[in-house]
Design a protein around this motif. Structure first.
Motif, PDB file in Angstrom:
ATOM      1  N   GLY A 106       2.240   3.458 -12.376  1.00 25.00           N
ATOM      2  CA  GLY A 106       1.418   2.259 -12.439  1.00 25.00           C
ATOM      3  C   GLY A 106       2.132   1.012 -11.937  1.00 25.00           C
ATOM      4  O   GLY A 106       1.810  -0.106 -12.356  1.00 25.00           O
ATOM      5  N   LEU A 107       3.087   1.172 -11.029  1.00 33.35           N
ATOM      6  CA  LEU A 107       3.850   0.037 -10.523  1.00 33.35           C
ATOM      7  C   LEU A 107       2.985  -0.850  -9.633  1.00 33.35           C
ATOM      8  O   LEU A 107       2.271  -0.359  -8.765  1.00 33.35           O
ATOM      9  N   GLN A 108       3.063  -2.155  -9.868  1.00 29.92           N
ATOM     10  CA  GLN A 108       2.310  -3.152  -9.094  1.00 29.92           C
ATOM     11  C   GLN A 108       3.292  -4.191  -8.559  1.00 29.92           C
ATOM     12  O   GLN A 108       3.968  -4.863  -9.343  1.00 29.92           O
ATOM     13  N   VAL A 109       3.355  -4.336  -7.245  1.00 31.43           N
ATOM     14  CA  VAL A 109       4.265  -5.294  -6.614  1.00 31.43           C
ATOM     15  C   VAL A 109       3.808  -6.714  -6.951  1.00 31.43           C
ATOM     16  O   VAL A 109       2.637  -7.045  -6.793  1.00 31.43           O
ATOM     17  N   THR A 110       4.747  -7.542  -7.402  1.00 31.78           N
ATOM     18  CA  THR A 110       4.432  -8.935  -7.716  1.00 31.78           C
ATOM     19  C   THR A 110       5.150  -9.918  -6.799  1.00 31.78           C
ATOM     20  O   THR A 110       4.752 -11.072  -6.707  1.00 31.78           O
TER      21      THR A 110
ATOM     22  N   ALA B 235      12.797  -7.641  -4.504  1.00 29.08           N
ATOM     23  CA  ALA B 235      11.415  -7.273  -4.806  1.00 29.08           C
ATOM     24  C   ALA B 235      11.230  -7.277  -6.316  1.00 29.08           C
ATOM     25  O   ALA B 235      12.190  -7.082  -7.071  1.00 29.08           O
ATOM     26  N   GLU B 236       9.983  -7.522  -6.735  1.00 29.70           N
ATOM     27  CA  GLU B 236       9.634  -7.486  -8.152  1.00 29.70           C
ATOM     28  C   GLU B 236       8.350  -6.690  -8.316  1.00 29.70           C
ATOM     29  O   GLU B 236       7.505  -6.675  -7.426  1.00 29.70           O
ATOM     30  N   ALA B 237       8.215  -6.070  -9.486  1.00 27.59           N
ATOM     31  CA  ALA B 237       6.995  -5.327  -9.797  1.00 27.59           C
ATOM     32  C   ALA B 237       6.751  -5.377 -11.297  1.00 27.59           C
ATOM     33  O   ALA B 237       7.652  -5.651 -12.088  1.00 27.59           O
ATOM     34  N   ALA B 238       5.509  -5.100 -11.664  1.00 26.45           N
ATOM     35  CA  ALA B 238       5.105  -5.043 -13.066  1.00 26.45           C
ATOM     36  C   ALA B 238       4.676  -3.623 -13.401  1.00 26.45           C
ATOM     37  O   ALA B 238       4.209  -2.880 -12.527  1.00 26.45           O
ATOM     38  N   VAL B 239       4.848  -3.273 -14.666  1.00 22.22           N
ATOM     39  CA  VAL B 239       4.376  -1.980 -15.160  1.00 22.22           C
ATOM     40  C   VAL B 239       3.840  -2.209 -16.573  1.00 22.22           C
ATOM     41  O   VAL B 239       4.461  -2.908 -17.373  1.00 22.22           O
TER      42      VAL B 239
ATOM     43  N   GLN C 116       0.830  -1.205   0.000  1.00 24.46           N
ATOM     44  CA  GLN C 116       0.000   0.000   0.000  1.00 24.46           C
ATOM     45  C   GLN C 116       0.865   1.255   0.000  1.00 24.46           C
ATOM     46  O   GLN C 116       0.612   2.201  -0.746  1.00 24.46           O
ATOM     47  N   ILE C 117       1.925   1.263   0.805  1.00 25.38           N
ATOM     48  CA  ILE C 117       2.851   2.397   0.807  1.00 25.38           C
ATOM     49  C   ILE C 117       3.447   2.569  -0.585  1.00 25.38           C
ATOM     50  O   ILE C 117       3.447   3.664  -1.146  1.00 25.38           O
ATOM     51  N   PHE C 118       3.958   1.476  -1.150  1.00 28.15           N
ATOM     52  CA  PHE C 118       4.657   1.529  -2.435  1.00 28.15           C
ATOM     53  C   PHE C 118       3.733   1.900  -3.594  1.00 28.15           C
ATOM     54  O   PHE C 118       4.079   2.735  -4.428  1.00 28.15           O
ATOM     55  N   GLU C 119       2.557   1.273  -3.665  1.00 28.81           N
ATOM     56  CA  GLU C 119       1.674   1.459  -4.816  1.00 28.81           C
ATOM     57  C   GLU C 119       0.737   2.656  -4.714  1.00 28.81           C
ATOM     58  O   GLU C 119       0.348   3.218  -5.739  1.00 28.81           O
ATOM     59  N   GLU C 120       0.373   3.054  -3.505  1.00 30.35           N
ATOM     60  CA  GLU C 120      -0.641   4.097  -3.354  1.00 30.35           C
ATOM     61  C   GLU C 120      -0.137   5.374  -2.694  1.00 30.35           C
ATOM     62  O   GLU C 120      -0.489   6.467  -3.118  1.00 30.35           O
TER      63      GLU C 120
END
Length: 159
Positions: A33-37, A44-48, A20-24
């Motif tokens: 539009g980063l989404q933690v995966t 850590a990994e994320a999608a965009v 929530q901290i990272f995405e919002e």
């Protein structure tokens, strides 16, 4: 927050709050539009997803290099947050989350290897060293097929 929960080694309360901290709460990550995966002890990994607002070269529909750089920087910071969270697992999730208040980028290097053309991308960051004052990371930015497009390395202030 993303609809699919990330793969994680952490308890649900910590994972949910960190995502929530990272995405919002980090507004620029929301703009990207980063989404933690995935959240691991030292990574850590994320999608965009590509959107018209992220295009850097209109004729080639290429992602802007600044978006890639910002994504790698954000992921490096998230990996450091995960490493700090792992180092202090004996603390309650809320106490661990307070430890991120002083986190900031000291240095960032990005190498652009191939143009980022496509609809979906992912980034991964790994903590190489977590010291008491500085953390060092290595990051990768890939296309949907896993082809390496950019690499990065960074140092972060942790206290």
């Amino acid at each position: 927050m993303s609809s699919t929960p990330p793969r994680t080694v952490f308890e649900a309360e910590f994972t949910t709050a960190l995502c929530q901290i990272f995405e919002e709460h980090i507004s620029f990550n929301k703009v990207l539009g980063l989404q933690v995966t995935a959240l691991e002890a030292l990574a850590a990994e994320a999608a965009v997803a590509m959107r018209p607002e992220l295009i850097g070269h209109f004729a080639h529909h290429r992602m802007h290099g600044g978006v890639i750089s910002a994504t790698l920087d954000a992921l490096g910071g998230l990996a450091v947050m995960a490493a700090i969270g792992d180092r202090h697992r004996e603390e309650a999730p809320a106490a661990r989350l307070q430890r991120f208040n002083k986190l900031g980028t000291i240095d960032l290097r990005v190498d652009y290897l191939r143009p980022a053309i496509g609809e979906h991308f992912r980034a991964r960051a790994e903590v190489l060293r977590l010291g008491s004052r500085v953390a060092s990371t290595r990051m990768e930015f890939m296309d949907a097929q896993g082809r390496l497009l950019s690499t990065g390395s960074a140092a972060y202030m942790v206290s």
